[in-house]
Write a protein that holds these residues in place. Structure first.
Motif, mmCIF file in Angstrom:
data_model
loop_
_atom_site.group_PDB
_atom_site.id
_atom_site.type_symbol
_atom_site.label_atom_id
_atom_site.label_comp_id
_atom_site.label_asym_id
_atom_site.label_seq_id
_atom_site.Cartn_x
_atom_site.Cartn_y
_atom_site.Cartn_z
ATOM 1 N N ARG A 12 -44.253 -13.431 -31.727
ATOM 2 C CA ARG A 12 -43.051 -14.225 -32.007
ATOM 3 C C ARG A 12 -43.476 -15.666 -32.283
ATOM 4 N NH1 ARG A 12 -39.743 -16.837 -28.163
ATOM 5 N NH2 ARG A 12 -37.774 -17.551 -29.056
ATOM 6 N N THR A 13 -43.098 -16.190 -33.448
ATOM 7 C CA THR A 13 -43.553 -17.497 -33.904
ATOM 8 C C THR A 13 -42.404 -18.240 -34.580
ATOM 9 O OG1 THR A 13 -45.729 -16.515 -34.338
ATOM 10 C CG2 THR A 13 -45.314 -18.674 -35.294
ATOM 11 N N SER A 14 -42.401 -19.546 -34.467
ATOM 12 C CA SER A 14 -41.388 -20.340 -35.165
ATOM 13 C C SER A 14 -42.071 -21.302 -36.134
ATOM 14 C CB SER A 14 -40.516 -21.129 -34.174
ATOM 15 O OG SER A 14 -41.286 -22.119 -33.510
ATOM 16 N N PHE A 15 -41.347 -21.635 -37.189
ATOM 17 C CA PHE A 15 -41.841 -22.573 -38.198
ATOM 18 C C PHE A 15 -40.769 -23.635 -38.408
ATOM 19 C CE2 PHE A 15 -42.253 -24.180 -42.522
ATOM 20 C CZ PHE A 15 -43.614 -24.422 -42.626
ATOM 21 N N ARG A 16 -41.124 -24.914 -38.180
ATOM 22 C CA ARG A 16 -40.196 -26.031 -38.394
ATOM 23 C C ARG A 16 -40.435 -26.605 -39.778
ATOM 24 N NH1 ARG A 16 -37.081 -29.941 -35.859
ATOM 25 N NH2 ARG A 16 -37.328 -28.890 -33.835
ATOM 26 N N LEU A 17 -39.414 -26.539 -40.617
ATOM 27 C CA LEU A 17 -39.498 -27.061 -41.971
ATOM 28 C C LEU A 17 -39.312 -28.576 -41.936
ATOM 29 C CD1 LEU A 17 -37.864 -25.456 -45.090
ATOM 30 C CD2 LEU A 17 -37.977 -27.920 -44.816
ATOM 31 N N THR A 18 -40.373 -29.319 -42.249
ATOM 32 C CA THR A 18 -40.322 -30.780 -42.182
ATOM 33 C C THR A 18 -40.224 -31.437 -43.555
ATOM 34 O OG1 THR A 18 -42.748 -30.903 -42.186
ATOM 35 C CG2 THR A 18 -41.656 -30.809 -40.045
ATOM 36 N N GLY A 19 -40.445 -30.664 -44.627
ATOM 37 C CA GLY A 19 -40.363 -31.242 -45.963
ATOM 38 C C GLY A 19 -40.492 -30.185 -47.048
ATOM 39 N N ILE A 20 -40.141 -30.567 -48.269
ATOM 40 C CA ILE A 20 -40.200 -29.675 -49.436
ATOM 41 C C ILE A 20 -41.126 -30.287 -50.484
ATOM 42 C CG2 ILE A 20 -38.901 -28.575 -51.294
ATOM 43 C CD1 ILE A 20 -38.146 -27.468 -48.644
ATOM 44 N N THR A 107 -35.013 -27.599 -40.347
ATOM 45 C CA THR A 107 -34.624 -26.231 -40.013
ATOM 46 C C THR A 107 -35.781 -25.518 -39.312
ATOM 47 O OG1 THR A 107 -33.130 -26.083 -41.902
ATOM 48 C CG2 THR A 107 -33.890 -24.012 -40.954
ATOM 49 N N VAL A 108 -35.462 -24.752 -38.286
ATOM 50 C CA VAL A 108 -36.472 -23.967 -37.582
ATOM 51 C C VAL A 108 -36.157 -22.488 -37.771
ATOM 52 C CG1 VAL A 108 -37.571 -23.467 -35.370
ATOM 53 C CG2 VAL A 108 -36.770 -25.783 -35.864
ATOM 54 N N VAL A 109 -37.116 -21.740 -38.312
ATOM 55 C CA VAL A 109 -36.944 -20.297 -38.488
ATOM 56 C C VAL A 109 -37.870 -19.574 -37.524
ATOM 57 C CG1 VAL A 109 -36.215 -20.435 -40.885
ATOM 58 C CG2 VAL A 109 -38.645 -20.254 -40.364
ATOM 59 N N GLU A 110 -37.439 -18.395 -37.101
ATOM 60 C CA GLU A 110 -38.200 -17.636 -36.115
ATOM 61 C C GLU A 110 -38.447 -16.222 -36.628
ATOM 62 O OE1 GLU A 110 -37.414 -15.474 -31.833
ATOM 63 O OE2 GLU A 110 -36.081 -17.086 -32.477
ATOM 64 N N GLY A 111 -39.600 -15.677 -36.296
ATOM 65 C CA GLY A 111 -39.912 -14.314 -36.693
ATOM 66 C C GLY A 111 -41.259 -13.905 -36.122
ATOM 67 N N TYR A 202 -42.233 -27.230 -28.690
ATOM 68 C CA TYR A 202 -41.393 -26.341 -27.896
ATOM 69 C C TYR A 202 -40.394 -25.548 -28.734
ATOM 70 C CZ TYR A 202 -43.203 -29.066 -23.962
ATOM 71 O OH TYR A 202 -44.030 -29.675 -23.045
ATOM 72 N N ASP A 203 -40.520 -25.578 -30.038
ATOM 73 C CA ASP A 203 -39.553 -24.889 -30.905
ATOM 74 C C ASP A 203 -39.415 -23.417 -30.525
ATOM 75 O OD1 ASP A 203 -38.736 -27.037 -32.395
ATOM 76 O OD2 ASP A 203 -40.129 -26.694 -34.047
ATOM 77 N N ILE A 204 -40.527 -22.781 -30.206
ATOM 78 C CA ILE A 204 -40.482 -21.346 -29.912
ATOM 79 C C ILE A 204 -39.655 -21.068 -28.656
ATOM 80 C CG2 ILE A 204 -42.586 -21.339 -28.498
ATOM 81 C CD1 ILE A 204 -41.429 -18.671 -31.051
ATOM 82 N N MET A 205 -39.501 -22.086 -27.801
ATOM 83 C CA MET A 205 -38.736 -21.910 -26.559
ATOM 84 C C MET A 205 -37.235 -22.130 -26.768
ATOM 85 S SD MET A 205 -40.699 -21.158 -23.953
ATOM 86 C CE MET A 205 -39.671 -21.672 -22.587
ATOM 87 N N ILE A 206 -36.877 -23.040 -27.670
ATOM 88 C CA ILE A 206 -35.470 -23.431 -27.779
ATOM 89 C C ILE A 206 -34.792 -22.919 -29.046
ATOM 90 C CG2 ILE A 206 -35.832 -25.494 -26.381
ATOM 91 C CD1 ILE A 206 -35.832 -27.141 -28.910
ATOM 92 N N THR A 207 -35.526 -22.199 -29.909
ATOM 93 C CA THR A 207 -34.913 -21.635 -31.097
ATOM 94 C C THR A 207 -33.802 -20.671 -30.691
ATOM 95 O OG1 THR A 207 -36.994 -21.741 -32.299
ATOM 96 C CG2 THR A 207 -35.319 -20.290 -33.193
#
Length: 209
Positions: A12-20, A107-111, A202-207
């Motif tokens: 289980r992993t999260s990715f925080r989108l910080t820019g395009i 945005t934070v996505v999880e998968g 801590y994104d993976i904890m609070i997503t």
């Protein structure tokens, strides 16, 4: 690179989108931060990337690394990246536009992180985590070794910037006796969550929380 990402496969992993980032071939790539309970991927001079359209390739995924190797600002930027070599791959000069996102708009996505060869037809990841090669710690200094008596969650929490808030919350809970009102720990809980929401570690904890 398989070795670098193997510890996170089927985890289980999260990715925080910080820019395009958009290049002159209409490749759209997100740059961001990866968070997992397994730990953080730490690669010197390399930035995480996530493709946002169907025209990406391995070269386009190196664009964030090339960008931050050449600019010192995280503001909007438009220009040409010079020809250079990243991880042994030569990249030609390319024109891009970088659009950073403010923290409150990220945005934070999880998968579950996986590779194509391990994906089943129904979209599940079939990677066997028991085959992961343990990473040996060459240090002989006992202070460098993790405390094996602590729970994995405690070790994870104390490695981040909210260590002190977590310890205060933990101490509050440990002082509660049977029959006590749990609301006495509302403030430490609030302070801990507020701290965690300010650090992508801590994104993976609070997503989804």
């Amino acid at each position: 690179n398989y070795f670098l990402f193997e510890p996170l496969l089927n985890e289980r992993t999260s990715f925080r989108l910080t820019g395009i980032i958009i290049d002159n071939k209409n490749n759209i790539v997100a740059t961001g931060k990866v968070s997992s309970m397994v730990g953080q991927i730490s690669i010197d001079n390399y930035n995480s990337a996530l493709p946002l359209n169907n025209y990406y390739n391995d070269i386009s995924l190196d664009i964030p690394t090339r960008l931050f190797n050449n600019i010192n600002s995280f503001k909007n930027w438009r220009g040409s990246l010079p020809e250079e070599i990243i991880k042994g791959v030569r990249h030609k000069s390319i024109s891009i536009e970088y659009i950073p996102l403010p923290f409150d708009k990220q945005t934070v996505v999880e998968g579950r992180l996986c590779m194509g060869k391990y994906l089943s037809e129904d979209g599940n990841c079939n990677f066997d985590r028991s085959t992961i090669t343990p990473i040996m710690n060459p240090s002989n200094n006992k202070e460098d070794l993790p405390n094996q008596s602590e729970c994995p969650l405690c070790l994870f929490m104390k490695k981040g910037s909210c260590r002190d808030s977590f310890i205060s919350w933990e101490n509050c809970l440990s002082n509660i006796k049977d029959g006590d009102d749990l609301s006495v720990c509302v403030i430490p809980t609030y302070e801990l969550m507020k701290c965690m929401r300010k650090d992508e570690y801590y994104d993976i904890m609070i997503t989804n929380s």
